[in-house]
Design an enzyme around this catalytic site. Structure first.
Site, PDB file in Angstrom:
ATOM      1  N   LYS A  20      27.587  70.594  42.414  1.00  0.00           N
ATOM      2  CA  LYS A  20      27.833  70.521  43.870  1.00  0.00           C
ATOM      3  C   LYS A  20      27.973  71.906  44.490  1.00  0.00           C
ATOM      4  O   LYS A  20      27.397  72.176  45.535  1.00  0.00           O
ATOM      5  CB  LYS A  20      29.133  69.745  44.172  1.00  0.00           C
ATOM      6  CG  LYS A  20      29.107  68.281  43.899  1.00  0.00           C
ATOM      7  CD  LYS A  20      30.347  67.589  44.491  1.00  0.00           C
ATOM      8  CE  LYS A  20      31.667  68.080  43.921  1.00  0.00           C
ATOM      9  NZ  LYS A  20      31.884  67.694  42.517  1.00  0.00           N
ATOM     10  N   ARG A  95      37.402  62.807  48.469  1.00  0.00           N
ATOM     11  CA  ARG A  95      37.547  62.415  47.064  1.00  0.00           C
ATOM     12  C   ARG A  95      38.335  61.123  46.905  1.00  0.00           C
ATOM     13  O   ARG A  95      38.514  60.664  45.770  1.00  0.00           O
ATOM     14  CB  ARG A  95      38.294  63.512  46.306  1.00  0.00           C
ATOM     15  CG  ARG A  95      37.411  64.527  45.614  1.00  0.00           C
ATOM     16  CD  ARG A  95      38.343  65.627  45.148  1.00  0.00           C
ATOM     17  NE  ARG A  95      37.993  66.263  43.917  1.00  0.00           N
ATOM     18  CZ  ARG A  95      37.428  67.462  43.837  1.00  0.00           C
ATOM     19  NH1 ARG A  95      37.089  68.108  44.913  1.00  0.00           N
ATOM     20  NH2 ARG A  95      37.219  68.006  42.668  1.00  0.00           N
ATOM     21  N   ARG A 134      31.445  77.136  32.089  1.00  0.00           N
ATOM     22  CA  ARG A 134      31.823  77.819  33.320  1.00  0.00           C
ATOM     23  C   ARG A 134      33.017  78.738  33.106  1.00  0.00           C
ATOM     24  O   ARG A 134      33.193  79.723  33.808  1.00  0.00           O
ATOM     25  CB  ARG A 134      32.164  76.755  34.373  1.00  0.00           C
ATOM     26  CG  ARG A 134      32.176  77.226  35.776  1.00  0.00           C
ATOM     27  CD  ARG A 134      31.994  76.067  36.734  1.00  0.00           C
ATOM     28  NE  ARG A 134      33.012  75.034  36.559  1.00  0.00           N
ATOM     29  CZ  ARG A 134      33.061  73.933  37.292  1.00  0.00           C
ATOM     30  NH1 ARG A 134      32.176  73.714  38.214  1.00  0.00           N
ATOM     31  NH2 ARG A 134      34.003  73.040  37.092  1.00  0.00           N
ATOM     32  N   ARG A 136      36.263  78.732  33.669  1.00  0.00           N
ATOM     33  CA  ARG A 136      37.358  79.031  34.575  1.00  0.00           C
ATOM     34  C   ARG A 136      38.673  78.862  33.827  1.00  0.00           C
ATOM     35  O   ARG A 136      38.743  78.098  32.879  1.00  0.00           O
ATOM     36  CB  ARG A 136      37.333  78.065  35.765  1.00  0.00           C
ATOM     37  CG  ARG A 136      37.112  78.787  37.047  1.00  0.00           C
ATOM     38  CD  ARG A 136      36.699  77.941  38.200  1.00  0.00           C
ATOM     39  NE  ARG A 136      37.155  76.572  38.186  1.00  0.00           N
ATOM     40  CZ  ARG A 136      36.562  75.634  38.892  1.00  0.00           C
ATOM     41  NH1 ARG A 136      35.535  75.921  39.624  1.00  0.00           N
ATOM     42  NH2 ARG A 136      37.014  74.400  38.862  1.00  0.00           N
ATOM     43  N   ARG A 147      39.913  65.553  34.866  1.00  0.00           N
ATOM     44  CA  ARG A 147      39.202  65.602  36.151  1.00  0.00           C
ATOM     45  C   ARG A 147      38.117  64.535  36.224  1.00  0.00           C
ATOM     46  O   ARG A 147      37.907  63.924  37.268  1.00  0.00           O
ATOM     47  CB  ARG A 147      38.609  66.995  36.378  1.00  0.00           C
ATOM     48  CG  ARG A 147      39.597  67.954  37.010  1.00  0.00           C
ATOM     49  CD  ARG A 147      38.891  68.973  37.879  1.00  0.00           C
ATOM     50  NE  ARG A 147      38.165  69.923  37.055  1.00  0.00           N
ATOM     51  CZ  ARG A 147      38.638  71.097  36.692  1.00  0.00           C
ATOM     52  NH1 ARG A 147      39.820  71.474  37.110  1.00  0.00           N
ATOM     53  NH2 ARG A 147      37.938  71.896  35.938  1.00  0.00           N
TER      54      ARG A 147
HETATM   55  P1  AMP Z   1      36.771  71.482  42.845  1.00  0.00           P
HETATM   56  O1  AMP Z   1      36.456  72.937  42.748  1.00  0.00           O
HETATM   57  O2  AMP Z   1      36.109  70.792  43.990  1.00  0.00           O
HETATM   58  O3  AMP Z   1      36.537  70.760  41.542  1.00  0.00           O
HETATM   59  O4  AMP Z   1      38.336  71.369  43.137  1.00  0.00           O
HETATM   60  C1  AMP Z   1      39.272  71.945  42.241  1.00  0.00           C
HETATM   61  C2  AMP Z   1      40.599  71.216  42.368  1.00  0.00           C
HETATM   62  O5  AMP Z   1      41.095  71.330  43.711  1.00  0.00           O
HETATM   63  C3  AMP Z   1      40.540  69.720  42.114  1.00  0.00           C
HETATM   64  O6  AMP Z   1      40.613  69.404  40.739  1.00  0.00           O
HETATM   65  C4  AMP Z   1      41.768  69.237  42.883  1.00  0.00           C
HETATM   66  O7  AMP Z   1      42.955  69.511  42.189  1.00  0.00           O
HETATM   67  C5  AMP Z   1      41.729  70.128  44.119  1.00  0.00           C
HETATM   68  N1  AMP Z   1      40.916  69.528  45.200  1.00  0.00           N
HETATM   69  C6  AMP Z   1      39.765  69.996  45.748  1.00  0.00           C
HETATM   70  N2  AMP Z   1      39.304  69.189  46.710  1.00  0.00           N
HETATM   71  C7  AMP Z   1      40.180  68.164  46.774  1.00  0.00           C
HETATM   72  C8  AMP Z   1      40.249  66.981  47.559  1.00  0.00           C
HETATM   73  N3  AMP Z   1      39.312  66.670  48.462  1.00  0.00           N
HETATM   74  N4  AMP Z   1      41.299  66.146  47.351  1.00  0.00           N
HETATM   75  C9  AMP Z   1      42.248  66.423  46.442  1.00  0.00           C
HETATM   76  N5  AMP Z   1      42.236  67.507  45.665  1.00  0.00           N
HETATM   77  C10 AMP Z   1      41.214  68.380  45.825  1.00  0.00           C
END
Ligand code: AMP
Length: 193
Positions: A20, A95, A134, A136, A147
């Site tokens: 994404k 989400r 990745r 991180r 996740r």
């Molecule tokens: P991502 O980089 O999109 O995978 O986001 C990393 C982390 O940020 C996720 O595992 C969540 O803990 C938090 N996060 C990001 N976007 C959201 C969202 N829309 N709702 C809840 N938590 C989020």
């Protein structure tokens, strides 16, 4: 938000590791609208040790979702910015079903709301391989699995909400980066420049 009817408002949808973020940046460059990654925004807050960052840090480390009310504030404020008047590419939001409803209310009118919800499909093994590659800091295998579990349980059902509105475009995310971008651009009716 203002926004006109030609605005390209896209949501990129898919499990962690599906690409994404990469596609959001490429689409942003191709279409000329900002990519908005809630994950990047939250990580920046954590880095800056802001009140928001301190609040969400442990939840993020555990691979869980930040609560909907907090996310609503974050997204509402970001979408209030003028730079989204011609559209945006949302990466990582919504989400949960609740978040999808919040996005509706922010866009205030679903008729001139989202153009499409692009769903990137990638096999689970490939997702784990990519996520581990990745590297991180928060990407140990247990957190990656968590996740994915959270995605299946809380996020995947949101697809039905958008399918009912015929907004979902399914794209094979298990091909070259350029091919995925081209497929998305074709599917949403944008030519690659
Ligand atoms: P991502 O980089 O999109 O995978 O986001 C990393 C982390 O940020 C996720 O595992 C969540 O803990 C938090 N996060 C990001 N976007 C959201 C969202 N829309 N709702 C809840 N938590 C989020």
């Amino acid at each position: 938000m203002a926004g006109d009817d030609d605005a390209m408002r896209l949501v990129l949808f898919g499990p962690p590791g599906c690409g994404k973020g990469t596609q959001a940046e490429r689409l942003s460059a191709a279409i000329g609208v900002p990519a908005i990654s809630t994950g990047d925004m939250l990580r920046a807050s954590v880095q800056a040790r802001s009140a928001l960052g301190r609040q969400v840090e442990s939840v993020m480390k555990a691979g869980k979702l930040v609560d909907d009310a907090t996310m609503a504030d974050v997204v509402r404020e970001r979408l209030d910015n003028e730079d989204v008047d011609d559209g945006f590419i949302l990466d990582g939001y919504p989400r949960t079903l609740n978040q999808a409803r919040t996005l509706d209310s922010i866009l205030d009118d679903t008729e001139s709301g989202l153009h499409a919800v692009v769903r990137l499909e990638v096999p689970e093994d490939e997702l784990v391989r990519r996520a581990l590659g990745r590297g991180r800091e928060d990407d140990d295998e247990e957190v990656i699995r968590e996740r994915l579990r959270v995605y299946r349980q809380q996020t995947e059902p949101v697809l039905d909400f958008y399918r009912e509105r015929d907004l979902v475009v399914d794209v094979d995310g298990d091909q070259g980066i350029g091919a995925v971008t081209r497929e998305i651009l074709g599917a949403v009716g944008e030519e690659q420049r």
